[in-house]
Motif scaffolding. Sequence first.
Motif, mmCIF file in Angstrom:
data_model
loop_
_atom_site.group_PDB
_atom_site.id
_atom_site.type_symbol
_atom_site.label_atom_id
_atom_site.label_comp_id
_atom_site.label_asym_id
_atom_site.label_seq_id
_atom_site.Cartn_x
_atom_site.Cartn_y
_atom_site.Cartn_z
ATOM 1 N N PHE A 1 5.356 4.664 7.477
ATOM 2 C CA PHE A 1 4.972 5.419 8.818
ATOM 3 C C PHE A 1 4.030 6.614 8.822
ATOM 4 C CE2 PHE A 1 9.138 3.348 9.130
ATOM 5 C CZ PHE A 1 9.068 2.347 10.332
ATOM 6 N N TRP A 2 4.142 7.402 7.562
ATOM 7 C CA TRP A 2 3.222 8.244 7.533
ATOM 8 C C TRP A 2 1.915 7.832 7.379
ATOM 9 C CZ3 TRP A 2 6.367 10.594 2.774
ATOM 10 C CH2 TRP A 2 7.506 11.223 3.194
ATOM 11 N N LEU A 3 1.586 6.779 6.484
ATOM 12 C CA LEU A 3 0.329 6.217 6.334
ATOM 13 C C LEU A 3 -0.372 5.498 7.755
ATOM 14 C CD1 LEU A 3 0.156 4.026 3.069
ATOM 15 C CD2 LEU A 3 -1.353 5.734 3.829
ATOM 16 N N ALA A 4 0.496 5.104 8.620
ATOM 17 C CA ALA A 4 0.187 4.700 9.641
ATOM 18 C C ALA A 4 -0.228 5.806 10.831
ATOM 19 C CB ALA A 4 1.108 3.755 10.555
ATOM 20 N N GLY B 1 13.576 3.097 11.328
ATOM 21 C CA GLY B 1 12.586 3.630 10.423
ATOM 22 C C GLY B 1 11.709 4.850 11.274
ATOM 23 N N ALA B 2 11.287 4.098 12.345
ATOM 24 C CA ALA B 2 10.324 4.965 13.034
ATOM 25 C C ALA B 2 10.915 6.317 13.704
ATOM 26 C CB ALA B 2 9.771 4.039 14.276
ATOM 27 N N LEU B 3 12.428 5.934 14.251
ATOM 28 C CA LEU B 3 13.152 7.114 14.933
ATOM 29 C C LEU B 3 13.142 8.371 13.694
ATOM 30 C CD1 LEU B 3 15.819 5.467 16.925
ATOM 31 C CD2 LEU B 3 13.444 6.379 17.700
ATOM 32 N N ASP B 4 13.431 7.862 12.484
ATOM 33 C CA ASP B 4 13.649 8.813 11.485
ATOM 34 C C ASP B 4 12.417 9.835 11.275
ATOM 35 O OD1 ASP B 4 16.166 7.931 10.748
ATOM 36 O OD2 ASP B 4 15.589 6.614 9.016
ATOM 37 N N GLN B 5 11.303 9.297 11.758
ATOM 38 C CA GLN B 5 9.913 10.015 11.547
ATOM 39 C C GLN B 5 9.532 10.609 12.956
ATOM 40 O OE1 GLN B 5 9.323 10.391 8.488
ATOM 41 N NE2 GLN B 5 10.898 8.718 7.874
ATOM 42 N N GLY B 6 10.411 10.537 13.890
ATOM 43 C CA GLY B 6 10.180 11.122 15.163
ATOM 44 C C GLY B 6 8.996 10.198 16.136
ATOM 45 N N ILE B 7 9.119 8.909 15.596
ATOM 46 C CA ILE B 7 8.162 7.806 16.342
ATOM 47 C C ILE B 7 9.146 7.183 17.463
ATOM 48 C CG2 ILE B 7 6.720 5.999 16.082
ATOM 49 C CD1 ILE B 7 6.124 7.118 13.236
ATOM 50 N N ALA B 8 8.687 6.943 18.620
ATOM 51 C CA ALA B 8 9.643 6.079 19.648
ATOM 52 C C ALA B 8 9.535 4.659 19.199
ATOM 53 C CB ALA B 8 8.787 6.330 20.778
ATOM 54 N N GLY B 9 10.719 4.040 19.413
ATOM 55 C CA GLY B 9 10.838 2.789 18.949
ATOM 56 C C GLY B 9 11.006 1.698 20.174
ATOM 57 N N VAL B 10 10.632 0.653 19.879
ATOM 58 C CA VAL B 10 10.517 -0.508 21.190
ATOM 59 C C VAL B 10 11.262 -1.714 20.306
ATOM 60 C CG1 VAL B 10 9.639 -2.073 22.819
ATOM 61 C CG2 VAL B 10 8.716 0.444 22.546
ATOM 62 N N TRP B 11 12.493 -1.948 20.460
ATOM 63 C CA TRP B 11 13.149 -3.207 19.774
ATOM 64 C C TRP B 11 12.960 -4.324 20.561
ATOM 65 C CZ3 TRP B 11 19.038 -4.353 19.421
ATOM 66 C CH2 TRP B 11 19.379 -5.207 18.656
ATOM 67 N N LEU B 12 12.101 -5.192 19.891
ATOM 68 C CA LEU B 12 11.861 -6.769 20.232
ATOM 69 C C LEU B 12 13.101 -7.497 19.928
ATOM 70 C CD1 LEU B 12 10.297 -8.831 21.764
ATOM 71 C CD2 LEU B 12 9.078 -8.905 19.653
ATOM 72 N N ASN B 13 14.489 -7.636 20.528
ATOM 73 C CA ASN B 13 15.640 -8.195 20.278
ATOM 74 C C ASN B 13 15.369 -9.660 20.605
ATOM 75 O OD1 ASN B 13 18.006 -8.700 19.516
ATOM 76 N ND2 ASN B 13 19.229 -7.507 21.187
ATOM 77 N N TRP B 14 14.655 -10.302 20.217
ATOM 78 C CA TRP B 14 14.512 -11.754 20.683
ATOM 79 C C TRP B 14 15.392 -12.647 20.362
ATOM 80 C CZ3 TRP B 14 13.037 -16.004 17.343
ATOM 81 C CH2 TRP B 14 12.651 -15.768 16.192
ATOM 82 N N THR B 15 16.115 -12.449 19.429
ATOM 83 C CA THR B 15 17.257 -12.993 19.068
ATOM 84 C C THR B 15 18.720 -12.915 19.573
ATOM 85 O OG1 THR B 15 17.811 -11.992 17.053
ATOM 86 C CG2 THR B 15 16.489 -13.900 16.860
ATOM 87 N N HIS B 16 18.524 -11.613 20.396
ATOM 88 C CA HIS B 16 19.892 -11.336 21.244
ATOM 89 C C HIS B 16 20.724 -10.825 20.369
ATOM 90 C CE1 HIS B 16 17.938 -12.434 25.297
ATOM 91 N NE2 HIS B 16 17.277 -13.234 24.737
ATOM 92 N N GLU C 1 0.735 -1.251 -0.004
ATOM 93 C CA GLU C 1 0.154 -0.002 0.143
ATOM 94 C C GLU C 1 1.040 1.366 -0.008
ATOM 95 O OE1 GLU C 1 -3.602 1.967 2.526
ATOM 96 O OE2 GLU C 1 -2.307 0.558 3.523
ATOM 97 N N ALA C 2 2.013 1.094 0.816
ATOM 98 C CA ALA C 2 2.933 2.265 0.894
ATOM 99 C C ALA C 2 3.724 2.630 -0.442
ATOM 100 C CB ALA C 2 3.809 2.207 2.090
ATOM 101 N N GLY C 3 4.011 1.491 -1.272
ATOM 102 C CA GLY C 3 4.849 1.434 -2.143
ATOM 103 C C GLY C 3 6.260 1.490 -2.165
ATOM 104 N N MET C 4 6.622 1.126 -0.914
ATOM 105 C CA MET C 4 8.073 0.785 -0.682
ATOM 106 C C MET C 4 8.333 0.198 0.738
ATOM 107 S SD MET C 4 10.327 4.319 0.164
ATOM 108 C CE MET C 4 10.188 4.881 -1.117
ATOM 109 N N ASP C 5 9.423 -0.586 1.074
ATOM 110 C CA ASP C 5 9.381 -1.232 2.430
ATOM 111 C C ASP C 5 9.848 -0.345 3.359
ATOM 112 O OD1 ASP C 5 8.705 -3.638 1.111
ATOM 113 O OD2 ASP C 5 10.725 -4.588 1.036
ATOM 114 N N LYS C 6 9.977 -0.774 4.613
ATOM 115 C CA LYS C 6 10.543 -0.005 5.720
ATOM 116 C C LYS C 6 11.911 -0.038 5.535
ATOM 117 C CE LYS C 6 8.358 -2.742 8.543
ATOM 118 N NZ LYS C 6 7.934 -3.686 9.546
#
Length: 234
Positions: A165-168, A192-207, A154-159
């Motif tokens: 992020f704009w669409l969301a 990608g989120a930080l670039d748009q001023g959105i806070a990020g929560v990294w789910l680093n499940w693979t450590h 829908e957005a036309g390109m990947d994260k």
Amino acid sequence: MGLKAVFFDLDDTLYSSFQEGDQYAYEKLAMYAEAHLGVPGEQFARAFRDNRRRLARQQPGMPPTHDRVLFAQGALESLGLNAVKYARAVHRVYWNAVFDKMQVRPGVHQLLDELKMRGIKTAVCTDMLADIQMEKLAYLDLLDRVSYLVSSEEAGMDKPGAPIFWLALQKCGCLPQEAVMVGDNFRHDIQGALDQGIAGVWLNWTHLPKPEEARPYTEVFTFEQAAQYIHALL
């Protein structure tokens, strides 16, 4: 400003694990090729993988690089087989195998239910085609728990491209500082989120080791920890 929206990646964030399903899918593709196409299974699986890589080289960061029908079409054609006849069936074999390995992460249903109850909008922001991601949401019993789907198709390109992020933000009716993004891929989801001023929560499940990033973000190792962090923002 308070929290108004939470964005989630889908694959490897709301369920686990895509890699396991992908590996299993190649086994199923090999079995299908031998049973229905009359070619060695490993040869067909290799052709499928090669065409997946070819598309990624030709259209980097673009939605068609996720289309398993295109992977199948290229693989079939390279082996002199009728792609028009078999590509969609191969696509279904692949995704059925992935679905067989999908398990919603503990805490996902509970968090989404609470966010909905509190009037917090949610959006799944995902690098994939809309149709298959909607099918995944149905399989994971998330259809009534998610406010919006925003796919890279829908957005036309990947994260980490900005449009998804704009669409969301647009769909959820909020400003960047009123949203938070949860995802397992640091570059695509968090930076990608930080670039748009959105806070990020990294789910680093693979450590994985911490990447170099000067901007603040939150690192967690389980979805339950991500849920606790978001709950504290409510």
